[in-house]
Structures are given as C-alpha cells and as structure tokens.
Design a protein around this motif. Structure first.
Motif, PDB file in Angstrom:
ATOM      1  N   ALA A  45      -3.502  -6.858   0.486  1.00  0.00           N
ATOM      2  CA  ALA A  45      -2.223  -7.144  -0.168  1.00  0.00           C
ATOM      3  C   ALA A  45      -1.510  -8.317   0.501  1.00  0.00           C
ATOM      4  O   ALA A  45      -1.803  -8.678   1.634  1.00  0.00           O
ATOM      5  N   PHE A  46      -0.525  -8.873  -0.226  1.00  0.00           N
ATOM      6  CA  PHE A  46       0.241 -10.003   0.298  1.00  0.00           C
ATOM      7  C   PHE A  46       1.425  -9.512   1.109  1.00  0.00           C
ATOM      8  O   PHE A  46       2.070  -8.531   0.749  1.00  0.00           O
ATOM      9  N   GLY A  77       3.632  -5.373  -2.242  1.00  0.00           N
ATOM     10  CA  GLY A  77       2.461  -5.860  -1.496  1.00  0.00           C
ATOM     11  C   GLY A  77       2.103  -4.928  -0.362  1.00  0.00           C
ATOM     12  O   GLY A  77       1.844  -3.743  -0.564  1.00  0.00           O
ATOM     13  N   THR A  78       2.120  -5.439   0.859  1.00  0.00           N
ATOM     14  CA  THR A  78       1.807  -4.613   2.036  1.00  0.00           C
ATOM     15  C   THR A  78       2.902  -3.601   2.347  1.00  0.00           C
ATOM     16  O   THR A  78       2.716  -2.728   3.185  1.00  0.00           O
ATOM     17  N   GLY A  79       4.066  -3.762   1.711  1.00  0.00           N
ATOM     18  CA  GLY A  79       5.208  -2.901   2.018  1.00  0.00           C
ATOM     19  C   GLY A  79       6.064  -3.444   3.142  1.00  0.00           C
ATOM     20  O   GLY A  79       6.988  -2.779   3.603  1.00  0.00           O
ATOM     21  N   ALA A 102      -2.408  -2.766  -3.569  1.00  0.00           N
ATOM     22  CA  ALA A 102      -1.171  -3.007  -2.827  1.00  0.00           C
ATOM     23  C   ALA A 102      -0.453  -1.687  -2.551  1.00  0.00           C
ATOM     24  O   ALA A 102       0.061  -1.479  -1.444  1.00  0.00           O
ATOM     25  N   VAL A 103      -0.429  -0.803  -3.531  1.00  0.00           N
ATOM     26  CA  VAL A 103       0.221   0.503  -3.362  1.00  0.00           C
ATOM     27  C   VAL A 103      -0.438   1.271  -2.224  1.00  0.00           C
ATOM     28  O   VAL A 103       0.235   1.855  -1.363  1.00  0.00           O
ATOM     29  N   ARG A 104      -1.767   1.245  -2.182  1.00  0.00           N
ATOM     30  CA  ARG A 104      -2.497   1.934  -1.107  1.00  0.00           C
ATOM     31  C   ARG A 104      -2.148   1.323   0.248  1.00  0.00           C
ATOM     32  O   ARG A 104      -1.907   2.038   1.226  1.00  0.00           O
ATOM     33  N   SER A 105      -2.112  -0.006   0.313  1.00  0.00           N
ATOM     34  CA  SER A 105      -1.779  -0.696   1.559  1.00  0.00           C
ATOM     35  C   SER A 105      -0.351  -0.383   1.992  1.00  0.00           C
ATOM     36  O   SER A 105      -0.089  -0.094   3.175  1.00  0.00           O
ATOM     37  N   ALA A 106       0.588  -0.413   1.054  1.00  0.00           N
ATOM     38  CA  ALA A 106       1.990  -0.132   1.377  1.00  0.00           C
ATOM     39  C   ALA A 106       2.164   1.293   1.888  1.00  0.00           C
ATOM     40  O   ALA A 106       2.901   1.523   2.859  1.00  0.00           O
ATOM     41  N   ARG A 107       1.509   2.238   1.253  1.00  0.00           N
ATOM     42  CA  ARG A 107       1.611   3.635   1.711  1.00  0.00           C
ATOM     43  C   ARG A 107       1.055   3.801   3.121  1.00  0.00           C
ATOM     44  O   ARG A 107       1.640   4.492   3.950  1.00  0.00           O
ATOM     45  N   ALA A 108      -0.066   3.141   3.396  1.00  0.00           N
ATOM     46  CA  ALA A 108      -0.656   3.218   4.739  1.00  0.00           C
ATOM     47  C   ALA A 108       0.285   2.615   5.775  1.00  0.00           C
ATOM     48  O   ALA A 108       0.466   3.168   6.871  1.00  0.00           O
ATOM     49  N   ASN A 109       0.922   1.495   5.440  1.00  0.00           N
ATOM     50  CA  ASN A 109       1.844   0.860   6.389  1.00  0.00           C
ATOM     51  C   ASN A 109       3.120   1.673   6.574  1.00  0.00           C
ATOM     52  O   ASN A 109       3.707   1.672   7.653  1.00  0.00           O
ATOM     53  N   CYS A 110       3.546   2.381   5.537  1.00  0.00           N
ATOM     54  CA  CYS A 110       4.698   3.282   5.695  1.00  0.00           C
ATOM     55  C   CYS A 110       4.373   4.414   6.660  1.00  0.00           C
ATOM     56  O   CYS A 110       5.180   4.747   7.536  1.00  0.00           O
ATOM     57  N   ARG A 111       3.174   4.981   6.516  1.00  0.00           N
ATOM     58  CA  ARG A 111       2.750   6.035   7.447  1.00  0.00           C
ATOM     59  C   ARG A 111       2.641   5.485   8.860  1.00  0.00           C
ATOM     60  O   ARG A 111       3.078   6.120   9.830  1.00  0.00           O
TER      61      ARG A 111
END
Length: 199
Positions: A45-46, A77-79, A102-111
């Motif tokens: 993601a961006f 993007g990355t969140g 991007a949604v998957r990446s953002a969720r991972a970065n939130c965690r």
C-alpha cells in the motif's frame, strides 16, 4: 531476497514535526520525551512518510487535530494518517480504502501500533460507510479524487470541521481551490514541499 532487501533500503526513518515514522525493520536510537513513533510496514500500500504528499498531510494533521477529535481518513493506504491521528489523541478514526490489499495493510499497522480500538478500517468507497458529524477528514489521494471528496465532504463535517487534502501539485491547485470554494470551504493553511501541496 536481493530485491526485498533493496526495497527495504528505500524506506528510511522519517521525522515530521513530533512524529517519527519507523519501518518495522529499522533500528532507531532512543528518543527523548514528546516524540510519537509510528511503527510501519507498508506492504503493498501507499504511505510510508517518504513521499512529500504524505509528509505534508502529517504536518497538516498535527496543526489541525485536537485530542478527542473524530476523523475520517479517505484512501488510507497503509493507514499511516489514521494511525498518526489515533496516536495524536483522536478518539475515533474511520480509515477507508477501496483496495482490499490496502485495507489488510492498514489493519496490520493499526494492530502493530496498538490503535485498533480507535481506528476502524473499512473497505469502501469514499465516505459511504462513515457516520456524519466529523471533526475532520483527511485524504492523501489524487487531484481528481480530492476534488470529488471536496464536493461532498461538508455534509459529513461539523460546521467548524476541517478538511485536509494532499496528493496534488501546484499545477492542480487552482481548480481544486475553485471546487473547495464552491463547496463552502475556506483555506486556513497551505503546506508545500517542492511542487507538492497540501491544503
């Protein structure tokens, strides 16, 4: 493996105001009090903090956000912007992107940054799934998408709410300013880096 390591070398620690964006694989010397660290894995993601448009959006966010604000991050993007908002004191952030990767990446970065209780990541177009009465909306997308968002954003914001738009150059600025004016917005601050602009 060689490509992967070269790719990682491109993503370095970025400091924007009191925010520090740190790739997960980077090591960082200890920092004094007052710094806010975002631990980020961009995935596909961006949004790593390395691009001017992301740095400008992070600057504008620090200028506008107050603790307790409720925001939407459109095209998350990355969140990175949603995570930054949560770490800076937002009480709720709706992070929206139409790209499942991007949604998957953002969720991972939130965690990774322990803000998943504050940030709700949605796979949706623009603000279709976001409630109104927001304190702020932030978007680091494209000039066309920024203009589309500007034309509808007011109905989702409180009367004194703010809209932060990034992801365009000074060449696209006059047309976007016209769209913002037609939608009832007044420019409070302008941030620029080389040819990139954030309003």
């Amino acid at each position: 493996k060689e490509w992967s390591e070269a790719w990682k070398q491109e993503h370095k620690i970025q400091r924007v105001g009191r925010l520090v964006v740190k790739p997960t694989w980077a090591t960082m010397p200890p920092l004094g009090p007052g710094w806010v660290i975002i631990d980020l894995d961009p995935g596909m993601a961006f949004g790593t903090g390395g691009h001017s448009s992301t740095r400008l959006a992070l600057e504008a966010l620090q200028a506008a956000l107050r603790p307790g604000h409720v925001l939407a991050d459109v095209g998350t993007g990355t969140g990175i912007l949603a995570v930054a908002a949560a770490l800076l004191g937002a009480s709720r952030v709706y992070a929206v992107d139409s790209d499942p990767l991007a949604v998957r990446s953002a969720r991972a970065n939130c965690r990774r940054n322990s803000v998943e209780a504050v940030v709700e990541v949605q796979c949706a177009d623009f603000l279709t799934e976001v409630p109104g009465d927001l304190d702020g909306i932030i978007a680091n997308i494209s000039p066309h998408a920024d203009a589309t968002l500007a034309s509808v954003a007011a109905r989702y914001l409180k009367s004194e709410g703010y809209l932060i738009l990034s992801g365009f150059t000074s060449q696209a600025e006059p047309e976007l300013l016209e769209t913002l004016s037609d939608a009832g917005f007044e420019v409070q601050q302008r941030f620029a880096e080389s040819e990139w602009v954030c309003l």
